[in-house]
Design a protein around this motif. Structure first.
Motif, mmCIF file in Angstrom:
data_model
loop_
_atom_site.group_PDB
_atom_site.id
_atom_site.type_symbol
_atom_site.label_atom_id
_atom_site.label_comp_id
_atom_site.label_asym_id
_atom_site.label_seq_id
_atom_site.Cartn_x
_atom_site.Cartn_y
_atom_site.Cartn_z
ATOM 1 N N PRO A 86 0.797 -1.231 0.000
ATOM 2 C CA PRO A 86 0.000 0.000 0.000
ATOM 3 C C PRO A 86 0.825 1.274 0.000
ATOM 4 C CG PRO A 86 -0.085 -1.065 2.148
ATOM 5 C CD PRO A 86 0.564 -2.029 1.214
ATOM 6 N N TRP A 87 2.087 1.195 0.441
ATOM 7 C CA TRP A 87 2.920 2.393 0.459
ATOM 8 C C TRP A 87 3.936 2.413 -0.686
ATOM 9 C CZ3 TRP A 87 4.040 3.192 6.398
ATOM 10 C CH2 TRP A 87 2.839 3.590 7.023
ATOM 11 N N ARG A 88 3.787 1.508 -1.638
ATOM 12 C CA ARG A 88 4.537 1.510 -2.906
ATOM 13 C C ARG A 88 6.049 1.481 -2.723
ATOM 14 N NH1 ARG A 88 2.296 6.406 -6.282
ATOM 15 N NH2 ARG A 88 2.645 7.473 -4.300
ATOM 16 N N VAL A 89 6.514 0.687 -1.773
ATOM 17 C CA VAL A 89 7.955 0.612 -1.568
ATOM 18 C C VAL A 89 8.646 -0.162 -2.687
ATOM 19 C CG1 VAL A 89 7.840 0.898 0.925
ATOM 20 C CG2 VAL A 89 7.719 -1.401 -0.049
ATOM 21 N N ARG A 90 7.917 -1.038 -3.370
ATOM 22 C CA ARG A 90 8.546 -1.767 -4.474
ATOM 23 C C ARG A 90 8.974 -0.817 -5.586
ATOM 24 N NH1 ARG A 90 4.900 -6.379 -3.222
ATOM 25 N NH2 ARG A 90 3.296 -5.476 -4.550
ATOM 26 N N LEU A 91 8.209 0.246 -5.805
ATOM 27 C CA LEU A 91 8.602 1.226 -6.812
ATOM 28 C C LEU A 91 9.892 1.930 -6.415
ATOM 29 C CD1 LEU A 91 5.159 2.869 -7.707
ATOM 30 C CD2 LEU A 91 6.489 1.256 -9.083
#
Length: 299
Positions: A86-91
């Motif tokens: 949900p916090w888009r850390v993979r990006l």
């Protein structure tokens, strides 16, 4: 358990709560920090909500932390690539790994949320964060309330402001003593293009609610605990000799204050960690530290 009583704080942003080192190699980064003489908290998975008041989800991340009583360094690992993000850390990790997230602390998250919304920096509202940790009395739940800065306002990485509701479960006394004598998170270093320095200084002034201090070519934001340094890329070699910025903007370094910098360096060298001297201490280079320069200073 003995509760940790943090120093008196303002309602608004007044310290760096923690710096986040993002990695897909959590075990390896943890091993480096232990070789540097940090005591780390046990591995802990995250449960996050996608919206205010929403259900808590198992996510793709887990962490270990080097805790100093109020500030800390979080080693944030992507440990389940298929889980919710949900916090888009993979990006962020896909761009590069290292120092990718800054968390600032406050006394009242509602006050901060109102100010950041009015300043055009945040539209997320307040989110809840929970994760279970082990304590001498059994499993307890760390709870915090967080406001995120809109990602298009911080191309250098993610930023948020947090209010801890249960700091005693984060800063447990058993994790606060470090063999290297670490006392606090001293600073973070952000490198920007020369022509963007003043725009970044203005943005961080609105984010932190305080004006910068000019230190040569740099713009510094000293807080009650911790400091943010903005440096134009043309001056990076002066601040960190031999270092370059692979991208701009670039969160280049995290600084740690230790009781005895010579003793901390000797410990790192005994454990086989490559170090380089600096004017005020020593440096572990990004190529030896999974993407982040780690600067040790005495204080």
């Amino acid at each position: 358990m003995t509760s940790v009583s943090p120093p008196a704080r303002s309602a608004d942003v007044d310290h760096i709560d923690h710096a986040v080192l993002l990695t897909t190699r959590l075990d390896a980064l943890s091993g480096l920090f232990e070789a540097l003489g940090f005591t780390l908290s046990p591995r802990s998975p995250h449960l996050l909500s996608e919206r205010p008041g929403g259900p808590l989800l198992t996510t793709c991340t887990a962490n270990r932390c080097a805790l100093f009583g109020e500030t800390y360094i979080e080693l944030l690992g992507i440990v389940d690539p298929e889980a919710a993000d949900p916090w888009r850390v993979r990006l962020l990790a896909a761009e590069y790994e290292g120092l990718r997230i800054l968390s600032f602390g406050c006394g009242d998250i509602g006050t901060v949320a109102d100010r950041l919304t009015a300043a055009g920096l945040s539209s997320t509202g307040v989110r809840d964060l929970r994760r279970d940790v082990e304590t001498p009395e059994g499993t307890r739940t760390v709870e915090a309330r967080v406001v995120h800065i809109d990602r298009d306002r911080t191309p250098e990485g993610a930023a948020h402001v947090a209010q801890h509701l249960t700091p005693q479960y984060v800063h447990q006394p058993r994790y606060l003593t470090h063999p290297n004598g670490a006392r606090r998170l001293d600073s973070v270093l952000l490198v920007v293009a020369d022509e963007e320095l003043e725009a970044y200084a203005s943005r961080y002034s609105r984010l932190l609610g305080t004006a910068p201090v000019r230190r040569g070519e740099a713009r510094a934001f000293p807080l009650r605990a911790g400091r943010v340094d903005l440096v134009p890329v043309s001056a990076l070699g002066t601040v960190l000799p031999g270092r370059t910025a692979p991208v701009l903007p670039f969160l280049a370094a995290v600084g740690v204050a230790v009781a005895d910098v010579a003793a901390a360096r000797a410990l790192a060298e005994r454990n086989g960690v490559p170090v380089r001297p600096t004017d005020s201490g020593f440096l572990v280079r990004s190529e030896d530290a999974y993407g982040v320069n780690i600067v040790f200073v005495e204080g």
